[in-house]
Design a protein around this motif. Structure first.
Motif, PDB file in Angstrom:
ATOM      1  N   GLY A  88      52.945  59.363  26.761  1.00 45.55           N
ATOM      2  CA  GLY A  88      54.224  59.128  27.130  1.00 45.55           C
ATOM      3  C   GLY A  88      55.118  59.877  28.090  1.00 45.55           C
ATOM      4  O   GLY A  88      55.967  59.545  28.711  1.00 45.55           O
ATOM      5  N   TYR A  89      54.343  60.998  28.701  1.00 45.44           N
ATOM      6  CA  TYR A  89      54.911  61.668  29.824  1.00 45.44           C
ATOM      7  C   TYR A  89      53.802  61.858  31.019  1.00 45.44           C
ATOM      8  O   TYR A  89      54.172  62.158  32.081  1.00 45.44           O
ATOM      9  CB  TYR A  89      55.505  62.859  29.475  1.00 45.44           C
ATOM     10  CG  TYR A  89      54.529  63.899  28.793  1.00 45.44           C
ATOM     11  CD1 TYR A  89      53.616  64.860  29.434  1.00 45.44           C
ATOM     12  CD2 TYR A  89      54.580  63.867  27.360  1.00 45.44           C
ATOM     13  CE1 TYR A  89      52.866  65.747  28.895  1.00 45.44           C
ATOM     14  CE2 TYR A  89      53.438  64.764  26.770  1.00 45.44           C
ATOM     15  CZ  TYR A  89      53.009  65.705  27.407  1.00 45.44           C
ATOM     16  OH  TYR A  89      51.908  66.659  26.772  1.00 45.44           O
ATOM     17  N   ASP A  90      52.343  61.956  30.759  1.00 45.28           N
ATOM     18  CA  ASP A  90      51.490  62.518  31.897  1.00 45.28           C
ATOM     19  C   ASP A  90      51.604  61.336  32.851  1.00 45.28           C
ATOM     20  O   ASP A  90      51.187  60.135  32.408  1.00 45.28           O
ATOM     21  CB  ASP A  90      50.259  62.643  31.042  1.00 45.28           C
ATOM     22  CG  ASP A  90      49.272  63.354  32.120  1.00 45.28           C
ATOM     23  OD1 ASP A  90      49.427  64.588  32.447  1.00 45.28           O
ATOM     24  OD2 ASP A  90      48.470  62.500  32.770  1.00 45.28           O
ATOM     25  N   LYS A 144      49.403  57.700  32.509  1.00 47.21           N
ATOM     26  CA  LYS A 144      50.079  56.245  32.387  1.00 47.21           C
ATOM     27  C   LYS A 144      49.484  55.188  33.380  1.00 47.21           C
ATOM     28  O   LYS A 144      49.563  54.256  33.123  1.00 47.21           O
ATOM     29  CB  LYS A 144      51.437  56.675  32.936  1.00 47.21           C
ATOM     30  CG  LYS A 144      52.316  57.271  31.886  1.00 47.21           C
ATOM     31  CD  LYS A 144      53.715  57.423  32.436  1.00 47.21           C
ATOM     32  CE  LYS A 144      54.677  57.901  31.198  1.00 47.21           C
ATOM     33  NZ  LYS A 144      56.022  58.073  31.965  1.00 47.21           N
ATOM     34  N   ARG A 145      48.720  55.853  34.681  1.00 49.10           N
ATOM     35  CA  ARG A 145      48.022  54.783  35.350  1.00 49.10           C
ATOM     36  C   ARG A 145      46.630  54.564  35.177  1.00 49.10           C
ATOM     37  O   ARG A 145      46.098  53.512  35.411  1.00 49.10           O
ATOM     38  CB  ARG A 145      48.143  55.422  36.810  1.00 49.10           C
ATOM     39  CG  ARG A 145      49.622  55.889  37.464  1.00 49.10           C
ATOM     40  CD  ARG A 145      49.727  56.019  38.758  1.00 49.10           C
ATOM     41  NE  ARG A 145      50.802  56.282  39.399  1.00 49.10           N
ATOM     42  CZ  ARG A 145      51.552  55.367  39.954  1.00 49.10           C
ATOM     43  NH1 ARG A 145      50.991  54.170  40.274  1.00 49.10           N
ATOM     44  NH2 ARG A 145      52.761  55.439  40.587  1.00 49.10           N
ATOM     45  N   TRP A 146      46.026  55.535  34.377  1.00 45.69           N
ATOM     46  CA  TRP A 146      44.713  55.387  33.953  1.00 45.69           C
ATOM     47  C   TRP A 146      44.426  56.211  32.561  1.00 45.69           C
ATOM     48  O   TRP A 146      44.231  57.111  32.373  1.00 45.69           O
ATOM     49  CB  TRP A 146      43.717  56.221  35.045  1.00 45.69           C
ATOM     50  CG  TRP A 146      42.256  55.995  34.944  1.00 45.69           C
ATOM     51  CD1 TRP A 146      41.493  54.585  34.385  1.00 45.69           C
ATOM     52  CD2 TRP A 146      41.185  56.861  34.649  1.00 45.69           C
ATOM     53  NE1 TRP A 146      40.363  55.006  34.451  1.00 45.69           N
ATOM     54  CE2 TRP A 146      39.955  56.351  34.400  1.00 45.69           C
ATOM     55  CE3 TRP A 146      41.248  58.457  34.516  1.00 45.69           C
ATOM     56  CZ2 TRP A 146      38.794  56.997  34.275  1.00 45.69           C
ATOM     57  CZ3 TRP A 146      40.216  59.020  34.453  1.00 45.69           C
ATOM     58  CH2 TRP A 146      38.743  58.287  34.477  1.00 45.69           C
TER      59      TRP A 146
END
Length: 249
Positions: free
Chosen positions: A152-154, A158-160
């Protein structure tokens, strides 16, 4: 001498061969500590429990009565006596503060055992390493739930997505190596990487995007708000890694 009527209570609670309601025990203890003489009535079968609920129009047990009036269950008793009742959905820093307090005491204890001094520079390294180990342990109890909250925030997760699953293992490994004082070539880069990305993620989510979300630092079911404490945790890892690197140079 008999106790005054106003200090008498009747408590109905579930006490079965395979289950004793913990809230019933707590309610009994609370009433006695408040000076009540308790008529402790056990509901020993499912049929008795269901009949009691139907008779009094309640959904749960235990149920306490004083002065002919029903007070309610354990939380109701606490409110009746002016005590606070924990909101299970409320955000709180208590879990992560408890981790840091305990790991600080552990580091001081180990320092005392090793050097006969509670406060040493080595104790600081142990504190950070032990904190990483305990926080990783909390995440590893349910990696799937942790990863869902972490995504939800890292920024990197979020990309990998695999990073969300790798993170608790990387944190644990770096923490163990810091405590052991070995393989600095592994622990320092890992701490710099996960701490740096974590700090940047918190800054963006909380201070730039102004989001109010929960932190996954103590596991995927935590109520710890993402914010200053989470940022401090990540900066602590970065700072310790840089300090260890400086000592090696």
């Amino acid at each position: 001498m008999n106790a005054p009527t106003s200090r008498r209570a009747t408590l109905y609670r579930m006490v079965m061969p395979t289950h004793t309601c913990p809230f019933g025990i707590k309610a009994l203890d609370l009433l006695r500590r408040r000076g009540f003489t308790v008529d402790d009535r056990w509901l020993t079968t499912r049929e008795q429990v269901d009949a009691f609920k139907a008779e009094h129009g309640v959904a749960t047990t235990p149920q306490a009565f004083t002065g002919g009036q029903r007070i309610g269950g354990y939380d109701d008793l606490r409110r009746h006596f002016g005590k606070t009742v924990r909101d299970p959905k409320a955000t709180t820093y208590k879990p992560v503060l408890a981790v840091f307090a305990m790991t600080a005491l552990m580091a001081v204890a180990v320092s005392q055992a090793a050097y006969e001094k509670p406060m040493t520079w080595q104790a600081l390294q142990w504190f950070v390493g032990l904190s990483m180990c305990v926080l990783a342990l909390l995440k590893l109890q349910d990696v799937e739930r942790f990863s869902s909250m972490f995504l939800g925030y890292d920024l990197l997760a979020k990309r990998w997505v695999p990073y969300a699953y790798i993170y608790p293992f990387a944190e644990a490994a770096a923490g163990v190596l810091m405590v052991a004082g070995v393989l600095h070539a592994v622990s320092i880069p890992v701490a710099l990487l996960i701490g740096g990305i974590g700090a940047a993620s918190v800054i963006k989510a909380v201070y730039i995007d102004k989001r109010e979300i929960k932190c996954a630092c103590v596991g995927g079911d935590s109520r710890v708000p993402l914010g200053a404490v989470s940022l401090a945790e990540n900066l602590m890892m970065v700072g310790m890694a840089m300090w260890m690197l400086a000592r090696l140079m």
